[in-house]
Design an enzyme around this catalytic site. Structure first.
Site, PDB file in Angstrom:
ATOM      1  CB  CYS A  87      -0.792   0.027   1.343  1.00 32.08           C
ATOM      2  SG  CYS A  87      -1.827   1.463   1.448  1.00 32.08           S
ATOM      3  CG  ASP A 105      -2.773  -3.617  -0.663  1.00 36.15           C
ATOM      4  OD1 ASP A 105      -3.403  -3.775   0.556  1.00 36.15           O
ATOM      5  OD2 ASP A 105      -2.449  -2.407  -1.101  1.00 36.15           O
TER       6      ASP A 105
END
Length: 129
Positions: free
Chosen positions: A43, A50
């Site tokens: 991120c 992620d």
């Protein structure tokens, strides 16, 4: 502190480039579907990882993507700070530029984070404007 020696997989991922191979049946329209369930990136705001499933569907013209090169190239994202939208669009654009397919769709189906589930879809036959 001793220097950490890179593993062979890390070296392969670092130097990975997408490869195009000749389409064995360019006279025929057929769909290729590829699923990459272990996509990761970071991120850009928090730095947290992620996770996503990347789904690629395309109708090739003259070229197809070589699968090992795709796998290694997608793994290059794992240490990059990049948004869901930017990652999905970058994957789409790289494949489109390499293959020039008759049709291409890339879907980034990102695991929920903070109770938010994001799916980013880019297609060569849609104008979302």
């Amino acid at each position: 502190m001793e220097a950490k020696e890179k593993k062979y997989g890390e070296i392969e991922i670092e130097k990975a480039q997408l490869e195009a191979w000749p389409n064995p049946n360019p006279e025929r329209d057929y769909m290729i579907e590829i699923t990459f369930p272990e996509f990761t990136c970071l991120c850009p705001r928090s730095g947290y990882p992620d996770f996503a499933t990347i789904k690629i569907r395309y109708i090739p013209d003259k070229y197809i993507v070589e699968l090992k090169s795709l796998k290694l190239w997608l793994n290059k994202f794992r240490n990059r700070y990049i948004s869901h939208e930017a990652a999905t669009n970058e994957i789409y654009q790289a494949l489109y530029d390499l293959l020039k397919p008759r049709f291409l769709e890339v879907v980034g189906d990102f695991h929920p984070r903070g109770n938010v589930h994001t799916v980013v879809r880019v297609r060569s036959d849609e104008n979302y404007g």
